[in-house]
Design a protein around this motif. Structure first.
Motif, PDB file in Angstrom:
ATOM      1  N   LYS A  59       0.930  -1.362  -0.006  1.00 35.40           N
ATOM      2  CA  LYS A  59       0.147   0.050   0.130  1.00 35.40           C
ATOM      3  C   LYS A  59       0.888   1.260  -0.017  1.00 35.40           C
ATOM      4  O   LYS A  59       2.089   1.276   0.518  1.00 35.40           O
ATOM      5  CB  LYS A  59      -0.975  -0.075   1.135  1.00 35.40           C
ATOM      6  CG  LYS A  59      -0.605   0.181   2.426  1.00 35.40           C
ATOM      7  CD  LYS A  59      -1.465   0.097   3.362  1.00 35.40           C
ATOM      8  CE  LYS A  59      -1.120   0.424   4.889  1.00 35.40           C
ATOM      9  NZ  LYS A  59      -2.160   0.335   5.799  1.00 35.40           N
ATOM     10  N   GLY A  61       0.149   4.850   1.395  1.00 35.96           N
ATOM     11  CA  GLY A  61      -0.735   5.755   1.938  1.00 35.96           C
ATOM     12  C   GLY A  61      -2.302   4.737   2.154  1.00 35.96           C
ATOM     13  O   GLY A  61      -2.149   3.822   2.765  1.00 35.96           O
ATOM     14  N   THR A  62      -3.363   5.237   1.453  1.00 34.03           N
ATOM     15  CA  THR A  62      -4.649   4.577   1.794  1.00 34.03           C
ATOM     16  C   THR A  62      -4.700   3.473   0.299  1.00 34.03           C
ATOM     17  O   THR A  62      -5.884   2.643   0.408  1.00 34.03           O
ATOM     18  CB  THR A  62      -5.915   5.479   1.740  1.00 34.03           C
ATOM     19  OG1 THR A  62      -5.860   6.193   0.833  1.00 34.03           O
ATOM     20  CG2 THR A  62      -5.654   6.277   3.104  1.00 34.03           C
ATOM     21  N   ASN A  63      -3.978   3.698  -0.605  1.00 28.53           N
ATOM     22  CA  ASN A  63      -4.135   2.689  -1.795  1.00 28.53           C
ATOM     23  C   ASN A  63      -3.477   1.430  -1.562  1.00 28.53           C
ATOM     24  O   ASN A  63      -2.204   1.622  -1.454  1.00 28.53           O
ATOM     25  CB  ASN A  63      -3.588   3.720  -3.061  1.00 28.53           C
ATOM     26  CG  ASN A  63      -4.338   5.027  -3.339  1.00 28.53           C
ATOM     27  OD1 ASN A  63      -5.476   5.192  -3.299  1.00 28.53           O
ATOM     28  ND2 ASN A  63      -3.486   5.807  -3.823  1.00 28.53           N
ATOM     29  N   LYS A  64      -4.201   0.349  -1.746  1.00 26.89           N
ATOM     30  CA  LYS A  64      -3.780  -1.046  -1.924  1.00 26.89           C
ATOM     31  C   LYS A  64      -3.737  -1.269  -3.366  1.00 26.89           C
ATOM     32  O   LYS A  64      -4.491  -1.063  -4.332  1.00 26.89           O
ATOM     33  CB  LYS A  64      -4.505  -1.825  -1.190  1.00 26.89           C
ATOM     34  CG  LYS A  64      -4.706  -1.655   0.334  1.00 26.89           C
ATOM     35  CD  LYS A  64      -5.460  -2.678   1.122  1.00 26.89           C
ATOM     36  CE  LYS A  64      -5.318  -2.535   2.610  1.00 26.89           C
ATOM     37  NZ  LYS A  64      -6.206  -3.528   3.147  1.00 26.89           N
TER      38      LYS A  64
END
Length: 181
Positions: A59, A61-64
């Motif tokens: 990931k 940040g918040t992006n996987k």
């Protein structure tokens, strides 16, 4: 007293060295690869071990996202198994395909090169891609393996390849990645 001290040191060395290996290649894959393995795409038997092509969820940040990685699991039933490298992954956005290229090296105790395993591994993103080819030092492209795993398609080749291209059903090039040789 000196013999007892030497024996104790030798026993500690044996314990430390044996702690670095596993009884099976599967245990080394499960316990010695530092990333969470989301999916093993393919295992290929090579000299002195296995190349394990896999995805790992990472990931930013918040992006996987699912990144591509390859591990070289070196060993034997007699000597045990260990992850000989490289322990990194690759990911980038592309509308056609993603390429991971690496070379695994192992060395003898005297420092001489023992084994060189160049590999390309990638994910096919565009559903219109029908085949993938890789170019060697001579610049000639050769069709390489495509693996279907669930709804995903991947490609790989073992050899001195640095450049790959994706072809559509009509045989026309849709994308080219890597270093021209």
């Amino acid at each position: 007293m000196e013999k007892l001290r030497r024996a104790a040191i030798m026993a500690m060395c044996v314990l430390l060295l044996s702690a670095c290996t596993y009884k099976t290649a599967g245990e080394a894959i499960q316990n010695d690869i530092p990333f969470n393995i989301k999916q093993i795409v393919h295992k290929q038997k090579v000299k002195d071990g296995w190349l394990v092509f896999y995805t790992t969820q990472q990931k930013d940040g918040t992006n996987k996202f699912d990144a591509l990685a390859v591990a070289y699991i070196k060993g034997s039933k007699k000597d045990g198994w260990e992850n000989a490298g490289h322990n990194h992954w690759t990911y980038y956005k592309n509308d056609f395909m993603i390429l991971y290229a690496d070379v695994f090296h192992t060395y003898q105790e005297n420092g001489k090169l023992d084994n060189k395993l160049p590999v390309v591994f990638g994910k096919i993103v565009n559903p219109d891609i029908r085949s993938v080819e890789a170019a060697g030092a001579d610049g000639k492209f050769t069709k390489i393996n495509i693996i279907e795993k669930g709804n995903e398609r991947y490609y790989y080749a073992i050899g001195d390849y640095k450049e790959v291209r994706a072809l559509g059903a009509d045989g026309k090039e849709m994308d080219r990645q890597g270093e021209k040789q």
